[in-house]
Motif scaffolding. Structure first.
Motif, PDB file in Angstrom:
ATOM      1  N   MET A  79       0.594   0.801   4.709  1.00 50.17           N
ATOM      2  CA  MET A  79       1.477   0.818   3.359  1.00 50.17           C
ATOM      3  C   MET A  79       2.854   0.437   3.611  1.00 50.17           C
ATOM      4  SD  MET A  79       0.694   1.483  -0.207  1.00 50.17           S
ATOM      5  CE  MET A  79      -1.008   2.139   0.547  1.00 50.17           C
ATOM      6  N   ASN A  80       3.233  -0.467   2.516  1.00 50.09           N
ATOM      7  CA  ASN A  80       4.532  -0.710   2.317  1.00 50.09           C
ATOM      8  C   ASN A  80       5.096  -0.560   1.081  1.00 50.09           C
ATOM      9  OD1 ASN A  80       3.743  -3.128   1.131  1.00 50.09           O
ATOM     10  ND2 ASN A  80       3.548  -4.376   2.992  1.00 50.09           N
ATOM     11  N   VAL A  82       5.644  -2.870  -1.271  1.00 48.64           N
ATOM     12  CA  VAL A  82       5.033  -3.685  -2.136  1.00 48.64           C
ATOM     13  C   VAL A  82       3.581  -3.293  -2.514  1.00 48.64           C
ATOM     14  CG1 VAL A  82       4.001  -6.188  -2.374  1.00 48.64           C
ATOM     15  CG2 VAL A  82       6.027  -5.813  -1.080  1.00 48.64           C
ATOM     16  N   LYS A  83       2.837  -2.442  -1.625  1.00 50.23           N
ATOM     17  CA  LYS A  83       1.424  -2.142  -2.045  1.00 50.23           C
ATOM     18  C   LYS A  83       1.778  -0.928  -2.835  1.00 50.23           C
ATOM     19  CE  LYS A  83      -1.183  -3.521   1.854  1.00 50.23           C
ATOM     20  NZ  LYS A  83      -1.621  -3.119   3.222  1.00 50.23           N
ATOM     21  N   LYS A 117       2.499  -1.583  -6.350  1.00 48.48           N
ATOM     22  CA  LYS A 117       0.978  -2.116  -6.873  1.00 48.48           C
ATOM     23  C   LYS A 117       0.220  -0.614  -7.267  1.00 48.48           C
ATOM     24  CE  LYS A 117      -2.828  -4.765  -6.104  1.00 48.48           C
ATOM     25  NZ  LYS A 117      -3.544  -4.910  -4.929  1.00 48.48           N
ATOM     26  N   PHE A 118       0.064   0.005  -6.441  1.00 41.68           N
ATOM     27  CA  PHE A 118      -0.590   1.238  -6.586  1.00 41.68           C
ATOM     28  C   PHE A 118      -0.186   2.288  -7.551  1.00 41.68           C
ATOM     29  CE2 PHE A 118      -2.751  -0.053  -2.401  1.00 41.68           C
ATOM     30  CZ  PHE A 118      -3.637  -0.844  -2.893  1.00 41.68           C
ATOM     31  N   ARG A 127      -0.292   8.451  -0.815  1.00 41.92           N
ATOM     32  CA  ARG A 127       0.243   6.863  -0.485  1.00 41.92           C
ATOM     33  C   ARG A 127       1.639   6.976   0.019  1.00 41.92           C
ATOM     34  NH1 ARG A 127      -3.561   3.535  -2.068  1.00 41.92           N
ATOM     35  NH2 ARG A 127      -5.032   4.025  -3.945  1.00 41.92           N
ATOM     36  N   CYS A 148       3.454   5.265   3.624  1.00 38.84           N
ATOM     37  CA  CYS A 148       4.587   4.546   3.730  1.00 38.84           C
ATOM     38  C   CYS A 148       5.693   5.269   4.801  1.00 38.84           C
ATOM     39  CB  CYS A 148       5.528   4.274   2.511  1.00 38.84           C
ATOM     40  SG  CYS A 148       4.627   3.253   1.258  1.00 38.84           S
ATOM     41  N   ASP A 184      -5.793   4.641   7.680  1.00 41.58           N
ATOM     42  CA  ASP A 184      -6.233   3.424   8.391  1.00 41.58           C
ATOM     43  C   ASP A 184      -6.929   3.671   9.649  1.00 41.58           C
ATOM     44  OD1 ASP A 184      -3.647   4.249   8.680  1.00 41.58           O
ATOM     45  OD2 ASP A 184      -3.201   2.559   9.904  1.00 41.58           O
TER      46      ASP A 184
END
Lengths: 458, 380
Positions: free
Chosen positions: B1-2, B4-5, B8-9, B90, B94, B201
């Motif tokens: 997760m970064n 940008v993601k 988005k989420f 999330r 990160c 992950d």
């Protein structure tokens, strides 16, 4: 004094663990429930009046702004540290100190949650009446600072009508009492001056509140209308008839849609507006009063009236009303609430003008408000990340407040001025009026350390 | 997760938080700590500030984000229903990518991936609880083929205080004539602790293995006494079998009339585990199980079902900040005591451990039982 030195002194005063100054903390104490933002230099969690006094004295000596707050749910930027300084968060001073039933008073610390006090009192058959929609999280100290209202304030009066006295910390750290358990106090009404002053004149550390007997009986009705105008006319007709219901709340279809998406309060989605009418008092006569209200509603083309059959149904109706502000972000991400107040008879006309403003700027506006008080809360919906839309929304909000002022009303019923409505103060006050207020502020806070930059425009 | 993601989420979701504060009184962490960074509103604001570049990932952010129980009470009290739990998980991903997280999570991940369980035990010892059963059948509930798999979970396998749960559940199913098996050393951690740790992950191998086992055994149903395993399987596990929480399965057994019960004269209150109730929506089956036992009187806590207060054991908090977890348990214990019940019943080994453990340390006389245990007591 250097910042490090000041923080060390604060830590000495209240204990290391009760002073916060990380980047995260200073960011998070920079907001309230309005759109305004600021940044504190330090946050202090006081545990006693003495600690508050020490912190205020330090702030006074060093000329550091000091901002008192409770849960930070206020709606006009009143607790936003716009000039930096020390934020006093009262979450630790949250005790109910005394319940004095014979004298009909309670004494509380400022961090007590409004609903916690009310729930505790109700078990003994008593009531602390002011019920801001945020009562389950708002604090009594915050209610005093903002002079909060709520649905039941139509009949019972707003916060100031229920504050008998307070222990306060003055600008230089002096601790004193204003008012007390006596129902009346001689001299100037200093308590009245401090309630609603948004922490700009003194900081309350103990509060004596008036309590009353809980009503013997309650009847809650949902009156459903096909036109906002009919609903508005019903409101003024009920009051004109000499009936003072406990509440007279209105919601339009935009707000009902958002609320129904959140909780199933049972609001009709095809109606233009509803009124939540609550009557309370002695059992005898309540039915007669309800019949009269029903008759007035019918005269103004009510489509249907539903009576809450039990406490659960009543709670559902109120849950929807009280969560209405939050719910509208289901429609657009942000809202700005205009807290204007107008004479009741002007409601239909002003509501039309409000909707015209929405049309003119292409903004969706929802209405949920204390109709009985003529206290509007148009919710302008937009996305604050869109700078242009945000500016349009703020312009529209200002116009709506102007409409209220021009209709013989005012720019805030209960949410305070804070910083959000500083610009609009001249809609209702002359420069002389404002100068008089500045004189009071200077008399009570000569170095302008108590929540500077709020309420009175420079 | 970064970032940008994350944007988005979560960006739309956190922007809808207008800081009304209705979440504050429902958040046990705020009730204990009384500071803004301990509020769901604050966690939303942190996330938004990081996305907008006003805050950086830091140890302070870590403290706030890793002190969330993931209990979901905030969302239940939020009119726009902002899913702060998902946002926080999330954020944790990160923070792990940035290397800013409680390092104890590395050990946890290592145990899970190397041994297949959270306790760094030999995974073959998962069946220790069987020793509690007198006259256990010769197959020790471990069969090659069965209609139902009972997935015991790590905590109930390895923590002595919770081992009575699988012992009770197995006995009840055995008496009801259910064709079931447990997996013994073939059961691997479901991966839930890795979600809480910000390392989802790493779950893939676990999911793959556990699903293969289900297929090999040919089970049509997998039953869980652990709400977090149940929740994780429901959301992440692709197998053809039906997943049922213990109480849902027990309600089926009771309906079929396979259990004969004797009266228990006891007043109980029921604690809704967050992952079973609020996070998966199972509220009534455990209450049906309780009402099916003659003589059991149920008194509800003031906050129940979707408004329930977490026991303090959620979201890996017990591992990261045990004292804070204990203080949340104190809030729960006070709510339980206010009911005047003789026994608090839950359907989660973690709730049982957290509540009973805290009560014991504070010398509070409190009887805590799992629903399977109470049912086993009532069996004729």
């Amino acid at each position: 004094m250097e910042r490090e030195e000041a923080i060390r002194k604060l830590q000495e005063s209240v204990g290391e663990e009760n002073v916060l100054f990380s980047d995260v903390d200073l960011t998070l104490y920079g907001y309230d429930a309005s759109l305004e933002k600021g940044r504190a230099d330090a946050v202090v969690l006081p545990g006693s009046t003495d600690q508050v006094s020490l912190v205020v004295r330090l702030a006074y000596q060093e000329g550091i702004p000091i901002i008192a707050r409770g849960s930070g749910t206020n709606l006009s930027g009143g607790t936003v540290p716009v000039r930096g300084g020390i934020v006093l968060h009262f979450s630790r001073m949250n005790k109910i100190l005394e319940v004095d039933i014979p004298n009909r008073t309670v004494t509380v610390e400022p961090g007590v949650i409004t609903l916690d006090l009310q729930t505790m009192l109700l078990k003994q058959g008593f009531l602390y009446a002011p019920d801001p929609a945020s009562q389950k999280v708002s604090t009594l100290g915050g209610n005093v600072g903002e002079n909060s209202g709520g649905p039941h304030c139509l009949k019972y009066g707003v916060t100031t009508n229920h504050v008998l006295g307070a222990e306060v910390v003055l600008y230089d750290g002096t601790v004193t009492w204003i008012g007390g358990k006596n129902p009346d106090n001689p001299g100037y009404d200093l308590m009245g001056l401090i309630v609603g002053s948004e922490g700009t004149l003194a900081i309350a550390t103990k509060i004596i509140l008036r309590i009353i007997r809980a009503p013997e009986a309650i009847k809650t009705m949902l009156a459903i209308y096909d036109s906002i105008e009919d609903a508005s006319n019903t409101v003024s007709a009920i009051i004109a008839e000499g009936i003072v219901p406990a509440t007279l709340e209105m919601m339009d279809h935009v707000v009902m849609e958002a609320v129904e998406k959140s909780v199933q309060a049972g609001y009709p989605l095809d109606a233009a507006a509803v009124l939540i009418i609550e009557l309370d008092g002695l059992k005898d006569g309540l039915d007669r009063q309800a019949a009269k209200v029903l008759e007035i509603c019918k005269r103004h083309n009510v489509r249907e009236i539903q009576l809450a059959r039990d406490e659960a149904e009543r709670a559902r109706l109120w849950a929807g009303r009280k969560g209405a502000f939050g719910a509208v972000t289901r429609l657009r991400p942000c809202y700005m609430v205009c807290d204007g107040t107008v004479p009741r008879t002007k409601l239909p006309e002003v509501l039309n003008q409000v909707m015209e403003v929405g049309k003119k700027y292409g903004l969706l506006i929802g209405n949920v408000f204390h109709a009985g008080d003529g206290n509007l809360h148009p919710l302008i919906l937009f996305d604050e990340r869109d700078e242009a839309e945000k500016n349009t929304a703020m312009k529209a909000a200002s116009e709506i407040l102007k409409i209220c002022a021009d209709a013989g009303g005012t720019i805030s019923g209960e949410h305070g001025i804070g910083i959000e409505k500083l610009r609009e103060m001249n809609f209702i006050f002359t420069e002389d009026d404002l100068e008089t207020m500045r004189k009071i502020k200077r008399a009570m806070d000569p170095k302008d350390v108590l929540n500077p930059g709020k309420v009175i425009p420079n | 997760m970064n970032l940008v993601k994350l944007r988005k989420f979560t960006y739309e979701e956190v922007t809808r938080c207008n800081r009304c504060g209705f979440c504050l009184p429902s958040c046990p962490i705020y009730l204990v700590k009384g500071i803004e960074s301990a509020t769901p509103r604050g966690r939303n604001a942190i996330t938004r500030a990081v996305i907008e570049g006003r805050l950086q990932w830091s140890g302070e952010v870590e403290k706030s984000i890793f002190s969330c129980l993931g209990c979901g009470a905030c969302t239940a009290n939020c009119f726009p229903a902002i899913k702060t739990r998902d946002i926080v998980f999330r954020d944790r991903e990160c923070l792990v990518s940035e290397g800013i997280y409680p390092k104890i999570a590395d050990r946890l991940a290592q145990y899970i991936l190397e041994e297949g369980n959270i306790s760094n035990e030999n995974n073959e010892e998962r069946a220790e609880w069987q020793e509690l059963i007198k006259g256990i059948p010769e197959h020790y509930f471990e069969k090659e083929k069965a209609d139902v798999i009972y997935f015991v979970g790590c905590v109930a396998s390895f923590f002595p205080l919770a081992q009575k749960i699988p012992a009770s559940m197995a006995m009840v199913m055995e008496k009801a004539g259910v064709d079931f098996t447990v997996l013994g050393g073939q059961e691997w951690c479901c991966g839930y602790p890795l979600i809480g740790a910000g390392m989802p992950d790493k779950m893939d191998a676990l999911i793959k293995h556990n699903v293969e086992v289900v297929e090999r055994i040919g089970a049509t149903k997998v039953v869980f006494t652990c709400p977090s395993c149940y929740h994780t399987w429901k959301h992440f596990y692709p197998s053809g079998a039906e997943y049922l929480s213990a109480s849902e399965f027990l309600v089926e057994l009771l309906r079929e009339g396979n259990l004969e019960l004797k009266p228990l004269d006891v007043k109980v209150t029921y604690h809704d585990p967050c992952d079973l109730g609020r996070n998966t929506g199972v509220y009534e089956p455990p209450r049906k199980v309780l009402s099916s036992i003659p003589g059991v009187e149920l008194v509800e806590m003031e906050k129940n079902r979707q408004l329930t207060t977490c026991c303090g054991g959620g979201g890996n908090l017990e591992m990261v900040e045990p004292e804070l977890s204990g203080k949340v348990a104190d809030l729960k214990i006070a709510e339980i005591q206010a009911t005047g019940a003789d026994v608090v019943v839950s359907s989660c080994q973690q709730c049982l451990r957290t509540i009973a453990g805290r009560a014991r340390r504070r010398k509070i006389p409190l009887i805590v039982k799992d629903i399977t245990e109470l049912l086993a007591e009532a069996m004729v």
